[in-house]
Design an enzyme around this catalytic site. Structure first.
Site, PDB file in Angstrom:
ATOM      1  N   HIS A   1       1.011  -1.149   0.019  1.00 44.13           N
ATOM      2  CA  HIS A   1      -0.051   0.022  -0.059  1.00 44.13           C
ATOM      3  C   HIS A   1       0.941   1.185   0.032  1.00 44.13           C
ATOM      4  CE1 HIS A   1      -3.384  -2.498   1.817  1.00 44.13           C
ATOM      5  NE2 HIS A   1      -2.184  -3.162   2.332  1.00 44.13           N
ATOM      6  N   TYR A   2       0.238   2.350  -0.350  1.00 42.50           N
ATOM      7  CA  TYR A   2       0.866   3.658   0.127  1.00 42.50           C
ATOM      8  C   TYR A   2      -0.068   4.389   1.082  1.00 42.50           C
ATOM      9  CZ  TYR A   2      -1.976   5.907  -3.556  1.00 42.50           C
ATOM     10  OH  TYR A   2      -2.988   6.163  -4.399  1.00 42.50           O
ATOM     11  N   THR A   3       0.341   5.275   1.904  1.00 37.47           N
ATOM     12  CA  THR A   3      -0.428   5.784   3.019  1.00 37.47           C
ATOM     13  C   THR A   3      -1.096   7.033   2.564  1.00 37.47           C
ATOM     14  OG1 THR A   3       1.503   7.242   3.567  1.00 37.47           O
ATOM     15  CG2 THR A   3       1.326   5.158   4.558  1.00 37.47           C
TER      16      THR A   3
ATOM     17  N   GLU B   1       2.578  -0.826   4.590  1.00 36.27           N
ATOM     18  CA  GLU B   1       2.205   0.341   4.262  1.00 36.27           C
ATOM     19  C   GLU B   1       3.438   1.251   3.762  1.00 36.27           C
ATOM     20  OE1 GLU B   1      -0.427   2.301   3.490  1.00 36.27           O
ATOM     21  OE2 GLU B   1      -2.031   1.039   4.473  1.00 36.27           O
TER      22      GLU B   1
ATOM     23  N   HIS C   1      -2.646  -3.458  -3.313  1.00 39.88           N
ATOM     24  CA  HIS C   1      -4.010  -2.928  -2.740  1.00 39.88           C
ATOM     25  C   HIS C   1      -4.913  -2.888  -3.538  1.00 39.88           C
ATOM     26  CE1 HIS C   1      -6.415  -0.897   0.387  1.00 39.88           C
ATOM     27  NE2 HIS C   1      -6.845  -2.010   0.335  1.00 39.88           N
TER      28      HIS C   1
ATOM     29  N   ASP D   1      -3.882   2.233  -4.561  1.00 40.20           N
ATOM     30  CA  ASP D   1      -2.277   1.998  -4.230  1.00 40.20           C
ATOM     31  C   ASP D   1      -1.686   0.632  -4.567  1.00 40.20           C
ATOM     32  OD1 ASP D   1      -4.314   1.618  -2.295  1.00 40.20           O
ATOM     33  OD2 ASP D   1      -2.957   1.197  -0.871  1.00 40.20           O
TER      34      ASP D   1
END
Length: 340
Positions: free
Chosen positions: A110-112, A174, A222, A232
């Site tokens: 993921h990215y945040t 993440e 994700h 993401d």
């Protein structure tokens, strides 16, 4: 007399060792002998000695005696958790059973969409979490937020191939990244990742994949497992670099892609809007792993799914439109990673 008793005792011993039911006997045995129940073991595995280690009252088991070919694994990457029923003693005389495997079958990236400090706050103090957080601070630290043996709340409503609710079976990573903004035309403009971050992600992912024997088909974005909701880690996440340099995740074979591309260009445009052809493409997306329902129409869910495929495998153009190149990539992926 003693000789007679000794012969009787020895006969009982031989009988009990050859019995398939481990029959208990009260016959006389010399005090120095200890009879263990016979168990079937793999060659080279000594079950007469406990392989559970004890460190300051905490038990660990770090040996695999199961069959790796079946993805069975008895290794415990942490202390053993056991029941403590009141008035009874739980013993590990027959520990471990070989018929077991890891809960951790997927790795989701993921990215945040937040800076470092806010990422930490959200992922530790709110109703969302991940097992690990890779910061953007230029140091050598990776933050662990959740025990790998527990579920973190990172995937949400999700599916891949035959599996759903992937929080139950995955580890989530993440990565601190701002995500995207939309330009005047509505196109998503994504933020690139720091090279130091990618090195951290690669080292962390490689460790997790190796320990839990996670197959390439289960290392996902994700957006792969929730294409109608998530973008993401986006098209600037370097999936091909991870594949080429670290042997992480999936990628298609260029020769196969080119072969499918040459064939697709012949009549791709002519049959593009035919419901039967749209159905074939939707079925191919579903076969690869995406949770899309074949309808024969270019609906929003299908467009989002194509966009997710492009984020991962065709990042140069992620418009959500199935062109001949994207179609060739999808066919090459299905050829290389067939559903078992």
């Amino acid at each position: 007399m003693r000789k007679t008793l000794y012969i009787i005792g020895l006969s009982v011993f031989v009988f009990s060792c050859t019995s398939q039911k481990n029959v208990k006997t009260t016959s006389y045995r010399p005090k120095t002998s200890t009879i263990q129940p016979k168990t079937t073991v793999k060659p080279g595995v000594d079950k007469s000695k406990s392989q559970v280690t004890n460190e300051r009252g905490v038990e660990f088991f770090t040996t695999n005696i199961a069959d790796p070919a079946k993805n069975d694994n008895t290794i415990s990457y942490g202390s053993l958790v056991s029941a403590k029923p009141a008035g009874y003693k739980v013993v590990k005389t027959y520990f471990p059973a070989i018929a077991q495997n890891f809960r951790q079958r997927y790795l989701i990236l993921h990215y945040t969409a937040l800076p470092d400090d806010k990422s930490i706050t959200v992922l530790t103090q709110q109703a969302v979490s991940a097992h690990y957080l890779v910061n953007n601070s230029g140091d050598n630290e990776i933050y662990q937020l959740v025990d790998e043996n527990k579920r973190s709340y990172h995937a949400g409503v999700s599916a891949w191939r035959a599996d759903k609710n992937l929080n139950d079976t995955s580890i989530g990573i993440e990565i601190v990244n701002s995500g995207y903004t939309a330009d005047s035309t509505g196109k998503k403009i994504f933020v690139s990742f720091n090279d130091d971050q990618i090195k951290k992600v690669a080292a962390l992912a490689k460790d997790i994949i190796t320990r839990y024997q996670i197959p390439a088909t289960n290392v996902l974005a994700h957006s792969d497992i929730a294409p109608t909701r998530k973008q993401d880690p986006g098209p600037l996440f370097p999936w091909k670099k991870l594949y080429d340099e670290y042997q992480i995740g999936m990628w298609y074979d260029e020769s196969a892609k080119q072969s499918f591309y040459d064939a697709a260009q012949i009549d791709f445009a002519a049959k593009y809007n035919e419901p039967s052809f749209v159905f074939v493409i939707q079925t191919a997306l579903q076969k690869f792993g995406y949770a899309v329902e074949p309808s024969g129409k270019w609906d929003d869910a299908t467009k989002s799914t194509i966009e997710a495929l492009q984020y991962h495998f065709r990042p140069q153009n992620y418009d959500g439109i199935m062109d001949a190149e994207t179609w060739a990539i999808l066919q090459a992926l299905n050829q290389k990673y067939p559903t078992k």
